[in-house]
Design a protein around this motif. Structure first.
Motif, PDB file in Angstrom:
ATOM      1  N   UNK A  40      62.327  31.845  36.171  1.00 40.40           N
ATOM      2  CA  UNK A  40      63.172  32.610  37.089  1.00 40.40           C
ATOM      3  C   UNK A  40      64.281  31.742  37.685  1.00 40.40           C
ATOM      4  N   UNK A  41      63.895  30.550  38.213  1.00 36.18           N
ATOM      5  CA  UNK A  41      64.886  29.709  38.902  1.00 36.18           C
ATOM      6  C   UNK A  41      65.055  28.334  38.293  1.00 36.18           C
ATOM      7  N   UNK A  42      64.208  27.967  37.332  1.00 32.43           N
ATOM      8  CA  UNK A  42      64.300  26.650  36.722  1.00 32.43           C
ATOM      9  C   UNK A  42      63.586  25.561  37.485  1.00 32.43           C
ATOM     10  N   UNK A  43      62.944  25.890  38.602  1.00 29.39           N
ATOM     11  CA  UNK A  43      62.229  24.887  39.386  1.00 29.39           C
ATOM     12  C   UNK A  43      61.062  24.292  38.620  1.00 29.39           C
ATOM     13  N   UNK A  44      60.716  23.062  38.970  1.00 23.45           N
ATOM     14  CA  UNK A  44      59.655  22.359  38.238  1.00 23.45           C
ATOM     15  C   UNK A  44      58.394  22.142  39.091  1.00 23.45           C
ATOM     16  N   UNK A  69      56.823  26.880  43.287  1.00 21.81           N
ATOM     17  CA  UNK A  69      56.848  26.590  44.721  1.00 21.81           C
ATOM     18  C   UNK A  69      58.223  26.805  45.323  1.00 21.81           C
ATOM     19  N   UNK A  70      59.267  26.848  44.490  1.00 25.01           N
ATOM     20  CA  UNK A  70      60.626  27.009  45.002  1.00 25.01           C
ATOM     21  C   UNK A  70      60.980  28.475  45.259  1.00 25.01           C
ATOM     22  N   UNK A  74      55.819  34.301  39.894  1.00 29.15           N
ATOM     23  CA  UNK A  74      54.541  34.093  39.207  1.00 29.15           C
ATOM     24  C   UNK A  74      54.714  34.544  37.760  1.00 29.15           C
ATOM     25  N   UNK A  75      54.269  33.701  36.822  1.00 28.84           N
ATOM     26  CA  UNK A  75      54.483  34.025  35.412  1.00 28.84           C
ATOM     27  C   UNK A  75      53.337  33.512  34.551  1.00 28.84           C
ATOM     28  N   UNK A  76      53.113  34.190  33.450  1.00 27.46           N
ATOM     29  CA  UNK A  76      52.072  33.799  32.501  1.00 27.46           C
ATOM     30  C   UNK A  76      52.494  32.494  31.824  1.00 27.46           C
ATOM     31  N   UNK A  77      51.572  31.524  31.796  1.00 31.75           N
ATOM     32  CA  UNK A  77      51.919  30.205  31.276  1.00 31.75           C
ATOM     33  C   UNK A  77      50.676  29.518  30.709  1.00 31.75           C
ATOM     34  N   UNK A  78      50.598  29.343  29.376  1.00 31.34           N
ATOM     35  CA  UNK A  78      51.610  29.674  28.380  1.00 31.34           C
ATOM     36  C   UNK A  78      51.714  31.182  28.146  1.00 31.34           C
ATOM     37  N   UNK A 257      65.514  41.686  44.470  1.00 26.48           N
ATOM     38  CA  UNK A 257      66.773  42.063  45.138  1.00 26.48           C
ATOM     39  C   UNK A 257      67.913  41.128  44.708  1.00 26.48           C
ATOM     40  N   UNK A 258      67.668  39.826  44.797  1.00 29.36           N
ATOM     41  CA  UNK A 258      68.717  38.854  44.492  1.00 29.36           C
ATOM     42  C   UNK A 258      69.169  38.954  43.040  1.00 29.36           C
ATOM     43  N   UNK A 259      68.230  39.112  42.115  1.00 27.58           N
ATOM     44  CA  UNK A 259      68.584  39.206  40.697  1.00 27.58           C
ATOM     45  C   UNK A 259      69.385  40.471  40.417  1.00 27.58           C
ATOM     46  N   UNK A 260      69.022  41.579  41.057  1.00 25.05           N
ATOM     47  CA  UNK A 260      69.758  42.827  40.862  1.00 25.05           C
ATOM     48  C   UNK A 260      71.173  42.718  41.417  1.00 25.05           C
ATOM     49  N   UNK A 261      71.305  42.083  42.560  1.00 26.05           N
ATOM     50  CA  UNK A 261      72.643  41.924  43.150  1.00 26.05           C
ATOM     51  C   UNK A 261      73.540  41.046  42.288  1.00 26.05           C
TER      52      UNK A 261
END
Length: 354
Positions: A40-44, A69-70, A74-78, A257-261
């Protein structure tokens, strides 16, 4: 041979050889490489939110959800590969799982009708495209309250074709939504995505596709599981909205919201409590009991259960009825308070195209 062409005299036995061959070939091919960054944001700064198994169908495999954490995504990984998506979706919403899913939607018609309420306060829909329509149950329910609205549906599965055959939608499209924007653009004043984005590989691409299809002034209404719901912590892996392995991405409402905007939408309205479906404890009880009772005849098991195992399953299911009843009552009693205090398991957002 496809599932639709299999003889249905014994659909489980007919599917068993293919499933056993798929499993024998190894489960590793069903997963992409593990990610070290947030999609989503590239955070590590990633942490493990959940480890679980397939609690719904009980297909083999283990699944993990990571949380950034940024941005809190939440995403499936792998993540499942294309082969994995085909394997784990097979016979879930169609085929062997079609009747169970249809019964679930039929028993939830009030909630399906309510999904249109956020839009109807602001706009009278003329032509509505429901993206991820499945078998068209939402369109069928909403049409009763909106007889002047023409409903179309889009889905990757054959369910959309069945919806058109039943007359629940006027027109059905089968395919990948972002790849069909040129065909769909300019035809709709309303798009909906109800419990759809969490299943997609790239939710941001789906939002961008919606912006391409809708003309300025058009509306997009979205409903999603709320990963900030407190039930997710209390019930752990037995919280139904985690729904592994089908749910690939779970977005906090601020992220959506932010992604839609970013792609040209403005937030018109939202609901945090109203979309709540009072089923968290009952669903958890069902998942728990099914996991430990076992004994169902499914083609991803190497052989059918014995007669004794089937008998034990029936007896165990009877014994769990009191637990299920108590859980259901608890859900109904807690829901009015929970909707106001962070226990709602879903949210809705209404957006308009700039």
């Amino acid at each position: 041979m496809t599932a639709s062409s299999l003889p249905e005299t014994d659909p489980v036995a007919a599917r068993r050889p293919q499933y056993q061959a798929d499993i024998a070939a190894g489960l590793d091919r069903f997963f992409e490489p593990r990610r070290d960054d947030c999609p989503w944001c590239g955070g590590t700064r990633l942490t493990t939110r959940l480890r679980t198994v397939d609690l719904l169908q009980h297909k083999p495999g283990r699944f993990e959800l990571s949380q950034c954490a940024d941005c809190r995504h939440i995403f499936q990984n792998p993540r499942l590969s294309l082969a994995g998506l085909e394997f784990y979706y097979r016979d879930c919403y169609d085929g062997l799982g079609e009747k169970q899913m249809a019964d679930m939607f039929e028993g939830n018609s009030a909630n399906l009708k309510d999904r249109a309420s956020l839009l109807t306060k602001h706009h009278a829909a003329k032509r509505w495209l429901d993206v991820g329509t499945g078998h068209g149950h939402f369109c069928r329910a909403a049409a009763e309250a909106l007889p002047d609205t023409e409903f179309h549906g889009l889905d990757m599965s054959a369910g959309v074709e069945l919806a058109a055959e039943h007359g629940w939608i006027t027109r059905g499209f089968r395919g990948n939504f972002p790849e069909m924007t040129a065909e769909l653009a300019g035809n709709y004043d309303v798009l909906s995505m109800f419990h759809y984005l969490e299943h997609t590989l790239d939710p941001k691409a789906e939002l961008a596709a919606a912006a391409e299809v809708l003309a300025p002034g058009g509306y997009l209404v979205i409903e999603l599981p709320d990963p900030e719901c407190k039930w997710g912590r209390v019930l752990g892996k037995y919280w139904m909205p985690w729904l592994q392995p089908q749910h690939l991405n779970l977005m906090p409402i601020a992220n959506l919201r932010a992604a839609a905007e970013e792609v040209g939408f403005t937030v018109v309205d939202e609901q945090r409590g109203e979309p709540h479906s009072a089923m968290d404890m009952a669903a958890a009880a069902m998942l728990w009991s099914n996991r430990f009772i076992g004994g169902d005849d499914v083609p991803w098991q190497p052989k059918p259960p014995s007669g004794l195992r089937k008998l034990l399953r029936k007896a165990s299911m009877v014994l769990t009825v009191p637990m299920m009843v108590l859980a259901f009552i608890g859900d109904q009693l807690i829901a009015p308070w929970g909707r106001k205090h962070g226990w709602s398991n879903a949210y809705r957002v209404l957006l308009t195209r700039n």
